[in-house]
Scaffold this motif. Structure first.
Motif, short mmCIF file in Angstrom:
data_model
loop_
_atom_site.label_atom_id
_atom_site.label_comp_id
_atom_site.label_asym_id
_atom_site.label_seq_id
_atom_site.Cartn_x
_atom_site.Cartn_y
_atom_site.Cartn_z
N UNK A 16 0.85 -1.20 0.00
CA UNK A 16 0.00 0.00 0.00
C UNK A 16 0.89 1.25 0.00
N UNK A 17 0.60 2.17 -0.90
CA UNK A 17 1.37 3.41 -0.96
C UNK A 17 0.91 4.38 0.13
N UNK A 18 1.74 5.39 0.38
CA UNK A 18 1.38 6.41 1.37
C UNK A 18 0.14 7.17 0.92
N UNK A 19 0.03 7.42 -0.39
CA UNK A 19 -1.16 8.11 -0.91
C UNK A 19 -2.43 7.33 -0.59
N UNK A 20 -2.40 6.02 -0.84
CA UNK A 20 -3.56 5.17 -0.52
C UNK A 20 -3.86 5.22 0.98
N UNK A 21 -2.80 5.18 1.79
CA UNK A 21 -2.98 5.19 3.24
C UNK A 21 -3.64 6.50 3.70
N UNK A 22 -3.23 7.62 3.09
CA UNK A 22 -3.83 8.91 3.45
C UNK A 22 -5.31 8.94 3.09
N UNK A 23 -5.63 8.49 1.87
CA UNK A 23 -7.03 8.48 1.42
C UNK A 23 -7.87 7.58 2.31
N UNK A 24 -7.38 6.37 2.59
CA UNK A 24 -8.14 5.43 3.41
C UNK A 24 -8.23 5.90 4.85
N UNK A 25 -7.19 6.58 5.33
CA UNK A 25 -7.26 7.16 6.68
C UNK A 25 -8.32 8.25 6.76
N UNK A 26 -8.41 9.07 5.70
CA UNK A 26 -9.47 10.09 5.64
C UNK A 26 -10.85 9.44 5.64
N UNK A 27 -10.99 8.38 4.85
CA UNK A 27 -12.27 7.68 4.79
C UNK A 27 -12.63 7.10 6.16
N UNK A 28 -11.67 6.47 6.82
CA UNK A 28 -11.91 5.90 8.14
C UNK A 28 -12.33 6.98 9.13
N UNK A 29 -11.62 8.09 9.15
CA UNK A 29 -11.95 9.17 10.08
C UNK A 29 -13.31 9.80 9.81
N UNK A 30 -13.65 9.94 8.52
CA UNK A 30 -14.92 10.56 8.15
C UNK A 30 -16.12 9.67 8.44
N UNK A 31 -15.94 8.36 8.35
CA UNK A 31 -17.10 7.45 8.38
C UNK A 31 -17.26 6.64 9.66
#
Length: 289
Positions: free
Chosen positions: A1-16
């Protein structure tokens, strides 16, 4: 997993995580839409530690009072009737269902439950249930009226969130409103009840990070930190929102997203199990003539 993917998925986790729309379902859906491999149950569980750290900070006074009063009530009889002492027992009792079912269903959580068709179904069905309960339930009780039986029922509803798409907060709050609790009271208990389950699951899944897992340590840490920062902002907003408004916008969103997934899967745009690491079938020995 790239850092970009991790940032996006972290945003999704925090938002939802705190909204009744399923964080685990959204992590799976976003990865599928983006053409990424499924981040997996381990990444999902560990990144949830970030959002639960936000709960610890947001409810720090409540949590400190519960822990302190519960421990003191073990040897001070007069404190055993206090809501903070009883809340400690209710959280313990309410955690039992998800622990037992989580261990029992672990193999399903890591693969079959991550089928997009199942996630779409749970989004729609539990979205409709949330809307009906929010509209028709009486919502009169406060947390001070919580009982051991109600705590266990809250826990049973929380255990439904083992299936991605259900939503931990959505299922638990739905159960609470069915029992007659106000939206804010049900949500507050739901967030407190999630703490031991999420931390326990996250710590257990730490051993699966790296190795054959798609998400390595660096990506998981980045996603968890992002989830914490965003999650704190979301929980503060959500507690204010539900004090005066209904869950209907979330209901409409769940139904629309579920229908969209079914349409995309039906037309072959999305593969329902794309990116999911299914258990390989055991080799069948060939009998020599």
């Amino acid at each position: 997993m790239s850092i970009f993917e991790a940032v996006i998925l972290g945003l999704v986790q925090g938002l939802t995580e705190f909204l009744p729309i399923s964080s685990s379902g959204h992590l799976r859906i976003v990865a599928a839409f983006s053409g990424w491999p499924d981040p997996g149950a381990a990444f999902t569980a560990v990144s949830q530690i970030g959002t639960e750290l936000a709960v610890l900070i947001y409810f720090r006074k409540d949590i400190a009072n519960i822990i302190s009063t519960w421990f003191r009530s073990l040897y001070t009889r007069e404190l055993r009737g206090e809501i903070e002492a009883r809340m400690g027992w209710y959280i313990i009792v309410g955690t039992i269902p998800i622990v037992l079912l989580g261990i029992t269903l672990q193999d399903y959580i890591e693969a079959p439950f991550r089928d997009l068709r199942l996630i779409a179904t749970t989004l729609i069905v539990f979205g409709i249930l949330l809307g009906l309960v929010d509209y028709f339930s009486r919502k009169e009780r406060e947390l001070a009226q919580l009982t051991t039986g109600h705590g266990l029922l809250f826990g049973l509803f929380q255990a439904l969130a083992l299936v991605p798409g259900v939503s931990r907060s959505g299922a638990t709050v739905t159960g609470g409103m069915l029992l007659g609790y106000k939206r804010e009271a049900a949500a507050r208990y739901a967030f407190l009840l999630a703490l031991p389950a999420v931390f326990g699951s996250g710590i257990f899944q730490l051993f699966d990070i790296g190795g054959d897992e798609y998400a390595g340590w660096t990506a998981t840490i980045v996603g968890t930190v992002i989830a914490f920062i965003v999650g704190y902002a979301v929980i503060a907003w959500f507690m204010r929102y539900i004090s005066t408004r209904s869950f209907m916008p979330f209901v409409y969103y769940r139904i629309a997203l579920g229908v969209l997934i079914f349409v995309l899967v039906g037309f072959g745009v999305l593969e329902p199990t794309a990116g999911v690491q299914m258990e390989p079938e055991a080799d069948v020995p060939v009998q020599q003539p």
